[in-house]
Design a protein around this motif. Structure first.
Motif, PDB file in Angstrom:
ATOM      1  N   GLY A   1      21.471  24.752  35.030  1.00 53.73           N
ATOM      2  CA  GLY A   1      21.944  23.316  34.873  1.00 53.73           C
ATOM      3  C   GLY A   1      22.475  22.891  36.110  1.00 53.73           C
ATOM      4  N   GLU A   2      21.415  22.972  37.332  1.00 47.80           N
ATOM      5  CA  GLU A   2      22.192  22.071  38.376  1.00 47.80           C
ATOM      6  C   GLU A   2      20.080  21.200  38.558  1.00 47.80           C
ATOM      7  N   LEU A   3      20.603  19.592  38.809  1.00 47.76           N
ATOM      8  CA  LEU A   3      19.425  19.225  39.476  1.00 47.76           C
ATOM      9  C   LEU A   3      18.663  19.324  40.687  1.00 47.76           C
ATOM     10  N   VAL A   4      17.045  19.653  40.597  1.00 41.13           N
ATOM     11  CA  VAL A   4      16.834  19.494  41.990  1.00 41.13           C
ATOM     12  C   VAL A   4      15.521  19.187  42.080  1.00 41.13           C
ATOM     13  N   THR A   5      16.396  18.442  43.724  1.00 39.62           N
ATOM     14  CA  THR A   5      15.260  17.263  44.131  1.00 39.62           C
ATOM     15  C   THR A   5      15.018  17.544  45.250  1.00 39.62           C
ATOM     16  N   MET A   6      12.981  17.172  45.470  1.00 41.99           N
ATOM     17  CA  MET A   6      12.526  17.192  46.033  1.00 41.99           C
ATOM     18  C   MET A   6      12.700  16.347  47.103  1.00 41.99           C
ATOM     19  N   ARG A   7      11.814  15.382  48.399  1.00 42.17           N
ATOM     20  CA  ARG A   7      11.551  14.308  48.711  1.00 42.17           C
ATOM     21  C   ARG A   7      10.311  15.427  49.978  1.00 42.17           C
ATOM     22  N   ALA A   8       9.424  14.384  49.004  1.00 37.72           N
ATOM     23  CA  ALA A   8       8.115  14.917  50.288  1.00 37.72           C
ATOM     24  C   ALA A   8       7.600  13.918  50.954  1.00 37.72           C
ATOM     25  N   LYS A   9       7.297  13.796  52.130  1.00 38.63           N
ATOM     26  CA  LYS A   9       5.820  13.265  52.681  1.00 38.63           C
ATOM     27  C   LYS A   9       5.508  13.602  53.838  1.00 38.63           C
ATOM     28  N   VAL A  10       4.223  13.025  54.331  1.00 39.94           N
ATOM     29  CA  VAL A  10       3.136  12.841  55.396  1.00 39.94           C
ATOM     30  C   VAL A  10       4.430  13.302  56.541  1.00 39.94           C
ATOM     31  N   ASN A  11       4.086  15.010  57.103  1.00 40.78           N
ATOM     32  CA  ASN A  11       4.202  14.694  58.929  1.00 40.78           C
ATOM     33  C   ASN A  11       3.144  14.623  59.735  1.00 40.78           C
TER      34      ASN A  11
ATOM     35  N   HIS B   1      14.013  28.953  33.084  1.00 41.24           N
ATOM     36  CA  HIS B   1      13.067  28.877  35.128  1.00 41.24           C
ATOM     37  C   HIS B   1      14.575  30.412  36.386  1.00 41.24           C
ATOM     38  N   SER B   2      15.250  30.559  35.085  1.00 41.95           N
ATOM     39  CA  SER B   2      15.960  31.885  36.012  1.00 41.95           C
ATOM     40  C   SER B   2      15.122  33.113  36.455  1.00 41.95           C
ATOM     41  N   ASN B   3      15.410  34.323  37.114  1.00 43.23           N
ATOM     42  CA  ASN B   3      15.018  35.208  37.074  1.00 43.23           C
ATOM     43  C   ASN B   3      16.650  36.258  36.737  1.00 43.23           C
ATOM     44  N   PHE B   4      16.055  37.753  37.082  1.00 46.25           N
ATOM     45  CA  PHE B   4      16.954  38.402  36.745  1.00 46.25           C
ATOM     46  C   PHE B   4      18.497  38.055  36.576  1.00 46.25           C
ATOM     47  N   SER B   5      18.738  37.887  37.420  1.00 46.91           N
ATOM     48  CA  SER B   5      19.969  37.589  37.951  1.00 46.91           C
ATOM     49  C   SER B   5      20.391  36.456  37.815  1.00 46.91           C
ATOM     50  N   GLY B   6      19.889  35.201  37.044  1.00 44.97           N
ATOM     51  CA  GLY B   6      21.048  34.507  36.823  1.00 44.97           C
ATOM     52  C   GLY B   6      20.018  33.438  37.457  1.00 44.97           C
ATOM     53  N   LYS B   7      19.696  33.347  38.775  1.00 44.00           N
ATOM     54  CA  LYS B   7      19.303  32.322  39.622  1.00 44.00           C
ATOM     55  C   LYS B   7      18.018  31.689  39.028  1.00 44.00           C
TER      56      LYS B   7
ATOM     57  N   ASP C   1      11.885  29.834  54.385  1.00 42.51           N
ATOM     58  CA  ASP C   1      13.648  30.746  53.928  1.00 42.51           C
ATOM     59  C   ASP C   1      14.426  29.974  52.622  1.00 42.51           C
ATOM     60  N   PHE C   2      14.858  30.697  52.165  1.00 39.24           N
ATOM     61  CA  PHE C   2      15.888  29.793  50.807  1.00 39.24           C
ATOM     62  C   PHE C   2      17.435  29.938  51.688  1.00 39.24           C
ATOM     63  N   LEU C   3      17.798  29.133  52.004  1.00 38.52           N
ATOM     64  CA  LEU C   3      19.150  28.861  52.113  1.00 38.52           C
ATOM     65  C   LEU C   3      20.374  29.013  51.574  1.00 38.52           C
ATOM     66  N   ASN C   4      20.445  28.723  50.069  1.00 39.78           N
ATOM     67  CA  ASN C   4      21.084  28.795  49.373  1.00 39.78           C
ATOM     68  C   ASN C   4      20.202  28.684  47.584  1.00 39.78           C
ATOM     69  N   SER C   5      20.809  30.097  46.502  1.00 43.29           N
ATOM     70  CA  SER C   5      20.090  29.495  45.712  1.00 43.29           C
ATOM     71  C   SER C   5      20.871  28.426  45.462  1.00 43.29           C
ATOM     72  N   ILE C   6      20.156  28.109  43.849  1.00 46.05           N
ATOM     73  CA  ILE C   6      19.795  27.103  42.714  1.00 46.05           C
ATOM     74  C   ILE C   6      20.296  27.778  41.865  1.00 46.05           C
ATOM     75  N   GLU C   7      21.088  27.417  40.998  1.00 46.56           N
ATOM     76  CA  GLU C   7      21.832  28.001  39.389  1.00 46.56           C
ATOM     77  C   GLU C   7      21.804  27.067  38.076  1.00 46.56           C
TER      78      GLU C   7
ATOM     79  N   THR D   1      30.545  18.465  39.350  1.00 50.17           N
ATOM     80  CA  THR D   1      31.080  19.068  41.132  1.00 50.17           C
ATOM     81  C   THR D   1      30.259  17.672  41.303  1.00 50.17           C
ATOM     82  N   GLY D   2      28.772  16.790  41.401  1.00 51.66           N
ATOM     83  CA  GLY D   2      28.610  16.133  42.133  1.00 51.66           C
ATOM     84  C   GLY D   2      28.580  17.296  43.690  1.00 51.66           C
ATOM     85  N   VAL D   3      28.561  18.424  43.909  1.00 53.23           N
ATOM     86  CA  VAL D   3      27.942  18.675  45.062  1.00 53.23           C
ATOM     87  C   VAL D   3      26.430  19.623  45.185  1.00 53.23           C
ATOM     88  N   VAL D   4      26.602  18.695  46.192  1.00 57.74           N
ATOM     89  CA  VAL D   4      24.186  18.465  47.074  1.00 57.74           C
ATOM     90  C   VAL D   4      24.693  19.916  47.671  1.00 57.74           C
ATOM     91  N   LYS D   5      23.236  20.933  48.085  1.00 55.85           N
ATOM     92  CA  LYS D   5      23.472  22.034  48.310  1.00 55.85           C
ATOM     93  C   LYS D   5      21.952  21.769  48.648  1.00 55.85           C
TER      94      LYS D   5
END
Length: 185
Positions: free
Chosen positions: A72-82, A23-29, A64-70, A102-106
């Motif tokens: 090995g990380e878990l990505v969680t998406m929360r979606a709901k109708v607004n 899932h990574s690009n050329f920079s490893g993100k 807007d991509f605020l923080n890169s994703i590495e 580490t458990g750190v969430v971004k």
């Protein structure tokens, strides 16, 4: 007017996926296009769950991509109708990544997908109304109304028929552009 109403929670989808090297690009993100694809799936699932119909993506608000994703990380998406219209819905999506060790969430990004409910023949169908049961639901609904109104005004203002370049000539003076249009001063 619709007689069926549902709460935003009735549309809630939580999608979690492990980010792999593929899932990574050329920079490893993790590649932004892969994240957008997951967001589209989450929006589809949320809108379809809410409406009881298959839905298509009509538009995507700014991402807007605020923080890169590495890897090995878990990505969680929360979606709901607004927001709901006649056949359209705005689905809000929040994307977070978590470092497993580490458990750190971004917070990685948030966006809004406009989805339209369709029947088996491809015609738009009415969606349930939305129950606003707290101030956050109301705020999100009103923000969607304002965004839709601004998008429609911008579309009209910059349409070929309504565009008035004289209004904007001086607005361009602080930008790195040169106007070189034949017959235009």
């Amino acid at each position: 007017m619709n007689s069926t109403f549902k709460k935003p929670e009735d549309s809630e989808i939580i999608l979690t996926e492990l980010m792999l090297p593929s899932h990574s690009n050329f920079s490893g993100k993790i590649h932004g296009g892969f994240i957008l694809s997951l967001m589209d799936k989450a929006a589809f699932a949320s809108a379809s769950k809410f409406s009881g119909q298959y839905c298509v993506t009509a538009s995507v608000n700014r991402v807007d991509f605020l923080n890169s994703i590495e890897v090995g990380e878990l990505v969680t998406m929360r979606a709901k109708v607004n927001y709901v219209g006649h056949s359209s819905m705005v689905v809000g999506i929040r994307v977070e990544s978590q470092n497993i060790r580490t458990g750190v969430v971004k917070h990685c990004n948030s966006s809004y997908f406009s989805m339209v409910a369709k029947d088996e023949t491809g015609k738009t169908v009415q969606v349930p109304g939305l129950v606003l049961s707290n101030l956050n639901d109301m705020r999100r609904f009103l923000r969607s109304i304002k965004h839709i109104k601004m998008r429609n005004e911008r579309k009209l203002e910059f349409s070929r028929q309504a565009f008035e370049p004289e209004k904007y000539k001086h607005a361009l003076k602080d930008y790195n552009v040169r106007i070189d249009i034949e017959g235009y001063k």
